[in-house]
Design a protein around this motif. Sequence first.
Motif: not given
Length: 261
Positions: A54-74
């Motif tokens: 993929x592109x540099x800087x396009x990495x997406x972090x996937x994590x579980x917070x409580x009962x939610x699965x959250x996608x984050x990008x920086x």
Amino acid sequence: MSHLLILPFFFIITISAQSNNSTFPNCPPANCGTVNISYPFWKMDTESTAQFCGYDGFGINCSDTGDQTISQITLGGDSYYVREINYVFGNIFLADYDVSPAAVDHNNCPRVRHNITLGTLPLNFSMYSVNLSFHFECNRCPSFATEIPCLDNNGGKSCVHNMSTGTEETADWEGYSCDQEVVTTVYREYINMNPNFSTEFSRILQGGFGLQWRTMDVDDCEKCEESGGRCGRQNTTDFFCFCSDGTIGWGDCKGTIVTIV
């Protein structure tokens, strides 16, 4: 979040859509909650950060917070909540993580703390975007801005101004002794849906904003995509071209094939 379904039809601009098929053995798509992660984005995790497709800087972090699965990008060192990715039109829909419903300390009076910084990433703001300027700790709010009472602090006023109204060029904030200014981007449609800034600004912020991506304008990546490959890296320095037949090209899918052990 059902209101998100109304957004994609706005994006009728003709652009080059990226392939979202699974014929690349080295570039499998992944799911993070309701978000599909595929090229040019890639899923980050502790075991494979040394290699990605993929592109540099396009990495997406996937994590579980409580009962939610959250996608984050920086972007620019700040975290954004990924609401949706539309691979047909090449749009990613984001919200500042600090003011999104995904934030642990989410409340109905969120404060934006930073500008949106894209840097050199191949991203553009949607043409349906509007900039809002927030000013904090002011002695009063000017007539062209709206006070947000829930953000007032120890007598200091918090004000927001819609920069699309055309008054920003003549707006003079110097006489209001504000301590901080933060400019953020939102959808024009959410402003139309929630016109009362003083009480509805949180809904506008949570609606987020959209970015369109374009082909990475790095010579190696451009050549790789032209040969039918996908850009990626084996580590922080070595660029590789991942090909649809499972091979890895050095630069593109027509030249030297690299064997990685």
